[in-house]
Structures are given as C-alpha cells and as structure tokens.
Design an enzyme around this catalytic site. Structure first.
Site, PDB file in Angstrom:
ATOM      1  CB  SER A  16      60.410   5.876 -22.076  1.00  0.00           C
ATOM      2  OG  SER A  16      60.440   6.915 -21.091  1.00  0.00           O
ATOM      3  CE  LYS A  56      63.368   8.882 -20.873  1.00  0.00           C
ATOM      4  NZ  LYS A  56      62.175   8.547 -20.049  1.00  0.00           N
ATOM      5  CB  SER A 114      59.234   5.971 -18.071  1.00  0.00           C
ATOM      6  OG  SER A 114      58.246   5.726 -19.039  1.00  0.00           O
TER       7      SER A 114
END
Length: 548
Positions: A236, A156, A260
């Site tokens: 996210s 990420k 997330s």
C-alpha cells in the site's frame, strides 16, 4: 514469467497484483501478467479532493523564480545520486538545501498531477519546508555526508506529521491534524526535512478489496513511472515507492503489514526495508494491525536505506512492540562502509534460493551473479506450510487498533472514530468516498473472536511463519534466504522477521522486479550489507526514462 496470485492475498496481503507465495487455496491469473501490455482503465484517476491551485499556493512565487538553468544545474548533482553524494555537493558549496527542496518541488509540480505524465504520488506538501531548508543553509556546522540532516523526505500519509493532515487516503480523515508521530520526531531530531506526504492505497489497502493498488479517495490513483497505466504500483506504500523512483524526494517512509513496503519497492525499482516488528515505533501511525504493522525506509540505494534507518530507530515505551523488543542500538551505515571488497564479503556468506523460483530468469540471473561473486548458494525446496486465518488477524486487530489510534493520537475533532462510523460516513457520498466499495471494512465489522481464540490464531501463525524460514536457515547454516518481490511477505509478516528488496532488473515490458533477502529477528544490519553487496555487483536500477 507466469505468476500465480491468490484471491485471499488481496485481502490479507494488500499486494495481490504481484504476490505469488501467499496463504490461500484459491488461485487466479493476475491481470498484470498478460503477454500483451495494454493500458489499464481506472474507474477514478485524478483526485476529486485535492485543489491543485491551493496545493501549490505557498510556493508559486519561489518556483516562479526557480529558473530552467537552475534546474538543469542541480539535476546533475541530484538525480540518481546517493545521500552521501548529494551531501558532498552541499559540503563543496555546489548545492544548498534550499536548492534541493526547490528542485524536488519543481519536479513534483511538473510531473505529478494533471498532465499526460502525472503519477499522483504526492498528497500534500509541508508549507514550511522551504523556510526550514533556508535555516539549515545558515548553519556553519560541519556536514556529515552519512547523515539524514537536510535531506527532503516524503512520508506515507498514514504517518502523523504536525502541519499536515494525516488522512490514510480517506475523506473521513481529511482533517486529521495530529502531532508528530514518534518516528517523525526522530527524523526531525536528526535534521531531516519533511517535504510532504505520499499517496497510498486507502487505509493501507485494507478497505475496498476490489480496487487497484495505489488508489485513495484523497490522493487519486497513483501510477507506475516504469509503465504509466500499464504496470501496477504495488501497495500500500504506493506513493512512497513511485515518488522515490521518480526522484521527487531523496527518500520516503512507507509502512507494511504484509508486503506493503516490499511490493511497491520492487514494483518501482527501489530499495525497501521491512524491519523486525518493534524495531521502529508505530506510535502515531494509522494502524491496521498492532500485531504486524511496521514503518520502514524506501530509498533508491541501499546506503541511503541504512542512513534513513539510523535516523528512524529508537525505543518508544508507548508502543508495546518497541518496548518488548528493546532493540540494541546499531549503526547500520558502519557495516556497509566496512565492505571494501564485495567478493571477499560474499565469499563468507551462505544464501538459500528456492528451486521453484528459478523459472524466473531475473531471479536465476541474480542467484548466478551472487554465486559468481563468491557466495555459497544453497538450493531449497519450498516447504508446504500454511498460514491459516491470516486475514482474521487484520480484522480483529483493526476493530480495536483504529479507535485506539484515534483516542491516543488522532485529531480530537474527528467525528468518525471507528470502522463502523467510517462506513456510515462513506455511504453518504459513495462516488467520492468509496467508488470501489468498502468490502473489507464490512468484513472487519462481521468478524469476532474471543481473546483466547484470537491469541491461538496469532500463535499458530507466528509458529508457522518462523518454521517456514527457520528450518532451512538452520539446516543449511544460512545467512538469509532469497525471494522475489513480496512473494513470501506473509511468512515474514507473521514471523515478525525483517526483509529487504533491491532491484534485480526488468521484464521485457519494463516491469521492475526485486530480489528480496529475508532473515530472522534483528538481522537488519546483515540484510543491508547483503543487499548492498548484491547492488554493487549487479547495478540493476535504472531511472524511469519518461521522467528525466
């Protein structure tokens, strides 16, 4: 199934498109839950920042020499295969690490950007990954099929990685060239190949407030491979979930503050583990909240999740949560390997399920499958426990934690070093930098509290979050409780408890759903074993058909 989604959860929990059990009084109908499936219209789809030609410049020659016949041969050895299966093919001489990297790069180039199937899940490629793979191929060391060595991993893009900027999806951090984060150091020590960076909801979905999950100014709009422009990606860690589901890498690393990892994992039919706070270091990760943040592994299969977790763990004395937890060393793979009889294993387990969630047919089926396999299933009534002022923890932490990250880990040349300077910078080119606004950043700037008041807020939240789980766990002598997707992520977040989600099937419109196991501090080994047992009896994950 009709879902209830809470408005404040979009602020506090980042995954409002899926979150049903969230701490707020106001409720709205989720646009993801309409009966008729319609293609979504996004204000921004493709990145206005990434130059596709430059993105692939380092690999054009190598990919040009990678033949269609090579791709087809390797596909049979890699697509929907576990890490041990892939490593066995390498040990047998049927596959090389270079083959593996070229295969994933070719899939990313074919499917990820600027075409009718684009997913916008990958934000950067490690320019050295092919050379690193070739170096591994020259090794004569015996191959351990249960290690992460040589496996291409996406990170990420809020996780610092040398050789690639760490943007958090924001133009303000486009040139944030930082050293390796602690967990990346751990991955490299284990021999993992860092394939690149995954797109994310900008600033880990604590920025715009009114934007779709999976959008960032740098990476554009991530899309769900099970329903492109139809199903939400979850956030996210959107790119991490999408890229893993689409077989763009062996696995990915996400981060979670509240939902997330669980949200994009369940939304994309992958296995996502949100660990106990402090089990994995947060050092060198762009933060929201030092109270609640954690990285975690996202994989197609549970055994891969355990392998990746083994590589990520390690005490980081520079991270107060890691230092305080001081977790004992654990081999998460060993417990799974010892499960020879899944039904015998489950016959010794007591699991709690929530009566109110049985209206979901997939959840009800999962409960019945576990019961049929021998687990003792205990019906629970959901407790009416609130999580007051949850969003303020994020506001007040980020005020301090973001500039602290920049000072300690960020690129020394960064001009925008706190929330206020970033909001000012974004307004200079709002169309590119903040097309959906930056409402949550304004909320951060408007909030304040004394140290005593802030400590009291956090104490109340942790007490309430732990009571939500501890009361039914202790009263019924349970090994874990079962939830759906990220519905109870807020409670696990403030309790600082771990959770793992694994595919439990698909709704009629092909929308993936996850069965989520939750248990107290440092229960990761138990959760992985339970998830593995459920995965073994259900086999619900399927490959997104448009990406074969």
């Amino acid at each position: 199934m009709k879902q209830i989604v809470l408005f404040l959860a979009c602020i506090a929990l980042f995954s409002c498109k899926q979150n049903k059990e969230t701490p707020s009084e106001e409720v709205t109908q989720s646009p993801a839950d309409t009966t008729a499936v319609k293609e979504r219209e996004y204000a921004v789809l493709d990145s206005k920042v990434i130059n596709n030609e430059a993105f692939w410049g380092d690999f054009d020659t190598d990919l040009g020499d990678f033949l269609h016949s090579d791709y087809n041969r390797i596909s049979a050895l890699v697509i929907e295969k576990t890490i041990p299966e892939i490593k066995q093919s390498i040990a047998d001489g049927d596959l090389t690490y270079e083959d593996l990297v070229l295969f994933y790069l070719s899939r990313i180039k074919k499917f990820d950007r600027e075409n009718d199937l684009s997913l916008n899940s990958v934000i950067a490629i490690n320019p050295d990954v092919l050379e690193q793979a070739k170096a591994l191929d020259e090794s004569t060391e015996e191959i351990d099929i249960y290690s992460i060595k040589g496996m291409p991993i996406l990170l990420k893009d809020n996780i610092d990685t040398a050789g690639m900027p760490t943007t958090a999806g924001a133009v303000a951090f486009e040139n944030n060239n930082a050293d390796d984060s602690f967990i990346v150091e751990r991955l490299k020590e284990s021999g993992a190949l860092i394939l690149g960076k995954a797109n994310l909801s900008e600033w880990a979905y604590f920025f715009c407030g009114d934007c779709p999950s999976g959008y960032s100014a740098v990476g554009g709009q991530t899309l769900n491979p099970y329903g492109r422009k139809i199903h939400d990606t979850g956030g996210s860690s959107s790119g991490s979930g999408v890229a893993t589901a689409a077989n763009f890498a062996v696995a990915a690393i996400g981060t979670e503050t509240s939902g997330s990892i669980l949200s994009p994992s369940s939304s994309n039919s992958v296995v996502g583990l949100k660990p106990t706070i402090g089990l994995l270091s947060r050092g060198g990760i762009v933060p929201i909240s030092s109270t609640l943040d954690t990285p975690g592994p996202m994989t197609k299969f549970v055994i891969d999740n355990a392998i990746l977790l083994n590589a990520l763990t390690g005490k980081d004395n520079a991270d107060p949560a890691s230092k305080k937890l001081n977790a004992p060393e654990e081999d998460y793979v060993a417990g799974i390997k010892e499960i020879n009889d899944v039904k015998q294993f489950l016959s010794e387990k007591r699991l709690g399920y929530f009566k109110g969630s049985m209206e979901d047919t997939l959840y009800a089926q999962a409960v019945n499958d576990l019961k049929s396999a021998g687990a003792t299933m205990i019906e629970l009534e959901r407790q009416d426990i609130k999580l007051p002022q949850f969003g303020r923890v994020l506001n007040l932490d980020m005020q301090k934690d973001l500039p602290d990250y920049v000072e300690k880990y960020g690129d020394k040349s960064l001009s925008q070093r706190d929330v206020k300077s970033i909001t000012t910078f974004n307004k200079e080119d709002s169309i590119v930098r903040m097309p959906y606004g930056q409402k949550l950043f304004y909320g951060i700037l408007a909030d304040s509290a004394s140290a005593k008041e802030f400590a009291a807020i956090k104490d109340t939240l942790q007490t309430n979050g732990r009571a939500f789980f501890d009361i039914p766990l202790k009263e019924n002598d349970l090994d874990a409780v079962l939830s759906i997707n990220n519905y109870m992520a807020g409670y696990a977040a403030v309790a600082k408890y771990p959770a793992i989600t694994v595919s439990m099937g698909y709704q009629e419109d092909n929308r993936p759903m996850g069965l989520t196991f939750m248990a107290p501090t440092l229960s990761e080994k138990k959760l992985l074993e339970l998830a593995y047992a459920y995965e073994s009896i259900s086999h619900k994950r399927k490959f997104p058909s448009d990406y074969k």
